[in-house]
Design a protein around this motif. Structure first.
Motif, PDB file in Angstrom:
ATOM      1  N   ARG A 115      -2.213  -2.482   8.742  1.00  0.00           N
ATOM      2  CA  ARG A 115      -1.622  -1.159   8.569  1.00  0.00           C
ATOM      3  C   ARG A 115      -0.511  -0.959   9.585  1.00  0.00           C
ATOM      4  O   ARG A 115      -0.695  -1.204  10.774  1.00  0.00           O
ATOM      5  CB  ARG A 115      -2.703  -0.101   8.775  1.00  0.00           C
ATOM      6  CG  ARG A 115      -2.232   1.300   8.602  1.00  0.00           C
ATOM      7  CD  ARG A 115      -3.316   2.291   9.023  1.00  0.00           C
ATOM      8  NE  ARG A 115      -2.928   3.640   8.740  1.00  0.00           N
ATOM      9  CZ  ARG A 115      -2.091   4.353   9.488  1.00  0.00           C
ATOM     10  NH1 ARG A 115      -1.544   3.819  10.566  1.00  0.00           N
ATOM     11  NH2 ARG A 115      -1.783   5.590   9.148  1.00  0.00           N
ATOM     12  N   GLU A 116       0.644  -0.498   9.095  1.00  0.00           N
ATOM     13  CA  GLU A 116       1.759  -0.160   9.973  1.00  0.00           C
ATOM     14  C   GLU A 116       1.604   1.279  10.452  1.00  0.00           C
ATOM     15  O   GLU A 116       0.851   2.064   9.864  1.00  0.00           O
ATOM     16  CB  GLU A 116       3.083  -0.334   9.227  1.00  0.00           C
ATOM     17  CG  GLU A 116       3.338  -1.771   8.810  1.00  0.00           C
ATOM     18  CD  GLU A 116       4.582  -1.926   7.952  1.00  0.00           C
ATOM     19  OE1 GLU A 116       5.141  -0.903   7.486  1.00  0.00           O
ATOM     20  OE2 GLU A 116       4.988  -3.082   7.748  1.00  0.00           O
ATOM     21  N   ALA A 117       2.334   1.651  11.499  1.00  0.00           N
ATOM     22  CA  ALA A 117       2.231   2.996  12.070  1.00  0.00           C
ATOM     23  C   ALA A 117       2.587   4.088  11.064  1.00  0.00           C
ATOM     24  O   ALA A 117       2.061   5.197  11.134  1.00  0.00           O
ATOM     25  CB  ALA A 117       3.132   3.110  13.299  1.00  0.00           C
ATOM     26  N   ASN A 118       3.439   3.769  10.083  1.00  0.00           N
ATOM     27  CA  ASN A 118       3.843   4.772   9.090  1.00  0.00           C
ATOM     28  C   ASN A 118       2.849   4.887   7.927  1.00  0.00           C
ATOM     29  O   ASN A 118       3.088   5.639   6.985  1.00  0.00           O
ATOM     30  CB  ASN A 118       5.246   4.467   8.564  1.00  0.00           C
ATOM     31  CG  ASN A 118       5.341   3.139   7.847  1.00  0.00           C
ATOM     32  OD1 ASN A 118       4.341   2.453   7.631  1.00  0.00           O
ATOM     33  ND2 ASN A 118       6.553   2.758   7.481  1.00  0.00           N
ATOM     34  N   GLY A 119       1.756   4.142   7.970  1.00  0.00           N
ATOM     35  CA  GLY A 119       0.739   4.223   6.928  1.00  0.00           C
ATOM     36  C   GLY A 119       0.893   3.215   5.813  1.00  0.00           C
ATOM     37  O   GLY A 119       0.081   3.193   4.887  1.00  0.00           O
ATOM     38  N   ASN A 120       1.910   2.363   5.880  1.00  0.00           N
ATOM     39  CA  ASN A 120       2.084   1.321   4.869  1.00  0.00           C
ATOM     40  C   ASN A 120       1.130   0.155   5.122  1.00  0.00           C
ATOM     41  O   ASN A 120       0.892  -0.213   6.270  1.00  0.00           O
ATOM     42  CB  ASN A 120       3.520   0.776   4.868  1.00  0.00           C
ATOM     43  CG  ASN A 120       4.504   1.752   4.277  1.00  0.00           C
ATOM     44  OD1 ASN A 120       4.163   2.560   3.423  1.00  0.00           O
ATOM     45  ND2 ASN A 120       5.731   1.681   4.737  1.00  0.00           N
ATOM     46  N   CYS A 121       0.622  -0.413   4.038  1.00  0.00           N
ATOM     47  CA  CYS A 121      -0.142  -1.654   4.136  1.00  0.00           C
ATOM     48  C   CYS A 121       0.870  -2.789   4.247  1.00  0.00           C
ATOM     49  O   CYS A 121       1.766  -2.905   3.413  1.00  0.00           O
ATOM     50  CB  CYS A 121      -0.980  -1.887   2.881  1.00  0.00           C
ATOM     51  SG  CYS A 121      -2.205  -0.635   2.504  1.00  0.00           S
ATOM     52  N   SER A 122       0.736  -3.613   5.257  1.00  0.00           N
ATOM     53  CA  SER A 122       1.665  -4.732   5.410  1.00  0.00           C
ATOM     54  C   SER A 122       1.020  -6.063   5.054  1.00  0.00           C
ATOM     55  O   SER A 122       1.695  -7.084   5.011  1.00  0.00           O
ATOM     56  CB  SER A 122       2.206  -4.786   6.841  1.00  0.00           C
ATOM     57  OG  SER A 122       1.145  -4.900   7.766  1.00  0.00           O
ATOM     58  N   GLY A 123      -0.257  -6.073   4.781  1.00  0.00           N
ATOM     59  CA  GLY A 123      -0.951  -7.289   4.384  1.00  0.00           C
ATOM     60  C   GLY A 123      -2.333  -6.950   3.865  1.00  0.00           C
ATOM     61  O   GLY A 123      -2.931  -5.954   4.276  1.00  0.00           O
ATOM     62  N   LEU A 124      -2.814  -7.758   2.937  1.00  0.00           N
ATOM     63  CA  LEU A 124      -4.148  -7.559   2.373  1.00  0.00           C
ATOM     64  C   LEU A 124      -4.723  -8.909   1.995  1.00  0.00           C
ATOM     65  O   LEU A 124      -4.084  -9.680   1.280  1.00  0.00           O
ATOM     66  CB  LEU A 124      -4.084  -6.646   1.144  1.00  0.00           C
ATOM     67  CG  LEU A 124      -5.371  -6.469   0.332  1.00  0.00           C
ATOM     68  CD1 LEU A 124      -6.496  -5.901   1.191  1.00  0.00           C
ATOM     69  CD2 LEU A 124      -5.100  -5.592  -0.881  1.00  0.00           C
ATOM     70  N   TYR A 125      -5.902  -9.183   2.484  1.00  0.00           N
ATOM     71  CA  TYR A 125      -6.626 -10.409   2.172  1.00  0.00           C
ATOM     72  C   TYR A 125      -7.947 -10.006   1.534  1.00  0.00           C
ATOM     73  O   TYR A 125      -8.657  -9.142   2.061  1.00  0.00           O
ATOM     74  CB  TYR A 125      -6.878 -11.223   3.449  1.00  0.00           C
ATOM     75  CG  TYR A 125      -7.729 -12.442   3.239  1.00  0.00           C
ATOM     76  CD1 TYR A 125      -7.180 -13.612   2.717  1.00  0.00           C
ATOM     77  CD2 TYR A 125      -9.075 -12.433   3.572  1.00  0.00           C
ATOM     78  CE1 TYR A 125      -7.967 -14.742   2.530  1.00  0.00           C
ATOM     79  CE2 TYR A 125      -9.868 -13.560   3.387  1.00  0.00           C
ATOM     80  CZ  TYR A 125      -9.305 -14.704   2.866  1.00  0.00           C
ATOM     81  OH  TYR A 125     -10.087 -15.814   2.687  1.00  0.00           O
ATOM     82  N   VAL A 126      -8.265 -10.601   0.393  1.00  0.00           N
ATOM     83  CA  VAL A 126      -9.507 -10.311  -0.322  1.00  0.00           C
ATOM     84  C   VAL A 126     -10.228 -11.629  -0.562  1.00  0.00           C
ATOM     85  O   VAL A 126      -9.616 -12.590  -1.030  1.00  0.00           O
ATOM     86  CB  VAL A 126      -9.216  -9.619  -1.675  1.00  0.00           C
ATOM     87  CG1 VAL A 126     -10.502  -9.411  -2.453  1.00  0.00           C
ATOM     88  CG2 VAL A 126      -8.482  -8.311  -1.462  1.00  0.00           C
TER      89      VAL A 126
END
Length: 134
Positions: free
Chosen positions: A112-123
């Protein structure tokens, strides 16, 4: 970063004590939040079943997909045993695709970036993931 997340999961799995498997190996990964020097959550990870099966009645982790007009967006959220929570959102097609892979007993790891964006996701959907109990 793509290698860092799977490497972290592999390291977690390798750090688990080696014992004789009883009806298949299982790993318990409670919801964990990592923060930066400013105290902002930058990463959250855990297993859905570990959160569901926890005794603290606080933990949760999951992702969802939403559509607005013609744009798909993904969101991921997590709350640890202390009740601290975070969430992030993304319209990145790769993150949306990863969120669509989340199953009922997945391991989820998101940045999570400071602005609330997801910058990566691993499932990860794996036989070592425990199954949720009622």
């Amino acid at each position: 970063m793509k290698l860092a997340i799977p490497a972290a999961l592999a390291a977690t799995m390798l750090a688990m004590p080696c014992t004789t498997a009883q009806a298949g190996d299982k790993i318990d990964v409670p919801v964990t939040l990592e923060t930066n020097a400013q105290g902002q959550v930058t990463r959250a990870y855990g297993m859905i079943a570990s959160a569901r099966n926890s005794a603290d009645n606080q933990q949760l982790i999951g992702c969802y997909i939403t559509v607005s007009g013609t744009q798909l967006r993904a969101g991921c959220e997590a709350r640890n045993a202390a009740g601290v929570s975070t969430l992030c959102f993304s319209a990145n097609p790769n993150i949306v695709a990863a969120a669509q892979a989340v199953g009922p007993d997945s391991y989820i790891d998101f940045n999570r970036e400071a602005n609330g964006n997801c910058s990566g996701l691993y499932v990860a959907n794996n036989s070592v993931n425990p199954v949720k109990q009622p």
